[in-house]
Design an enzyme around this catalytic site. Structure first.
Site, short mmCIF file in Angstrom:
data_model
loop_
_atom_site.label_atom_id
_atom_site.label_comp_id
_atom_site.label_asym_id
_atom_site.label_seq_id
_atom_site.Cartn_x
_atom_site.Cartn_y
_atom_site.Cartn_z
N TYR A 160 0.84 -1.20 0.00
CA TYR A 160 0.00 0.00 0.00
C TYR A 160 0.88 1.25 0.00
O TYR A 160 0.64 2.20 -0.76
CB TYR A 160 -0.91 -0.02 1.22
N LYS A 164 0.97 4.15 -2.97
CA LYS A 164 0.62 5.55 -2.72
C LYS A 164 1.80 6.49 -2.98
O LYS A 164 1.60 7.63 -3.39
CB LYS A 164 0.09 5.71 -1.30
#
Length: 254
Positions: A160, A164
Site C-alpha cells: 500500500y 501511494k
C-alpha cells in the site's frame, strides 16, 4: 477577483464511490452544486447514493459500474459520464484497496492486486480523462487521493505504501506534462481516517498507539477533508498543480 469554493456547473466523476471517502466526496460535491457521477464495482450501493445526492442538491447524479483494473471498463465509464452528464470537468481518483501483512509473507498476487487498483487504475483513469479533455480542447482537473503513507511507512502495509508513493510521484509527473493542455493534477494525502479498509483497527492496542503518534491526538473525521477537497476542485486553486496536500493532524511531522 475573488473565487468561491463552490462547484456549481461542474461535472465530477468519483471512483471508488460506493463507500468511505469516495461516497463522502460525492456528498460534498452535491452539497456544493456539482453534478456527480459515482463509479465503483458495487453498483447496488451506488443507486442508494445517487438518490441521496439528488436530495443534497446535485443537479444531476448518476451511477456507473467501473472496475479500474480493467482498461475497457475505464474507457466505457468515461464515455458514459460524458454522455449522461453532458461533459466532464473533474476526476476524483479515489478507488483503492489494501493487503495487510508483512511483505515477506505476501504473495505476488497480493502485490499485483494492490498495484492494479491503487497505481495502474489511477494512471489509466487519468490518461483516459485527459485524452478526452485534450481531444475536446476543454480544461480538466484531476484530484488523486493518495495517502501520507506515500511519504512515510507503517508496519504491515508495504505494498500500500509503495502504491501511494507512486500516486504522489504520478501526480507531479502528470501535472508537469498536462499543464500545456490546461489540465491540473493535484493530490490529497489523508492521514488516518476510519474506513472499511481499516475498520476496527483504532480500537486495538496498535491502533491506539498510532493515535498517540499523531500530534493532534485523534484520527481524522471525514469533514476534515471538505476544505482541501473544495479547494482543489474549485477555481480557488486555479494556479495550483502538482501539489500533494496532507490532511493528517500533523502526523507527517511526528
Amino acid at each position: 477577483m475573488t473565487f468561491k469554493a463552490d462547484l456549481a456547473g461542474r461535472k465530477i466523476l468519483i471512483t471508488g464511490a460506493s463507500s468511505g471517502l469516495g461516497a463522502h466526496f460525492a456528498r460534498v460535491a452535491a452539497r456544493n452544486g456539482g453534478s456527480v457521477a459515482v463509479a465503483a464495482r458495487r453498483t447496488d450501493r451506488l443507486e442508494e447514493l445517487v438518490a441521496e445526492l439528488g436530495e443534497l442538491g446535485a443537479p444531476q447524479a448518476v451511477a456507473i459500474g467501473l472496475d479500474v483494473g480493467d482498461g475497457a471498463s475505464i474507457h466505457a465509464c468515461v464515455a458514459d459520464v460524458v454522455a449522461q452528464l453532458g461533459g466532464l470537468d473533474i476526476l476524483v481518483n479515489n478507488a483503492g484497496i489494501a493487503r495487510s501483512g508483512l511483505a515477506i509473507d505476501q504473495t505476488a498476487e497480493d502485490f499485483d492486486a494492490v498495484m492494479s487498483v491503487n497505481l495502474r487504475g489511477v494512471w489509466l483513469m487519468a490518461i483516459a480523462t485527459s485524452r478526452h479533455w485534450r481531444d475536446t480542447g476543454t480544461p480538466g482537473n484531476i484530484i488523486n487521493i493518495a495517502s501520507i503513507l506515500g511519504e512515510r511507512v507503517s508496519l504491515g502495509t508495504a505494498s500500500y505504501c509503495v502504491s501511494k508513493a507512486g500516486v504522489v510521484q504520478m501526480t507531479k509527473a502528470l501535472a508537469l506534462e498536462f499543464a500545456r493542455n490546461n489540465i491540473r493534477v493535484n493530490a490529497i494525502e489523508p492521514g488516518y481516517f476510519e474506513t472499511e479498509i481499516n475498520e476496527g483497527y483504532f480500537e486495538t492496542d496498535a491502533g491506539k498507539a498510532t493515535i498517540r503518534q499523531i500530534p493532534m491526538r485523534r484520527i481524522g473525521r471525514f469533514e476534515d477533508l471538505d476544505g482541501p477537497f473544495l479547494l482543489l476542485a474549485s477555481d480557488a486553486s486555479r494556479f495550483m498543480t502538482g501539489a500533494a496536500v496532507p490532511v493528517d493532524g500533523g502526523h507527517l511531522l511526528a
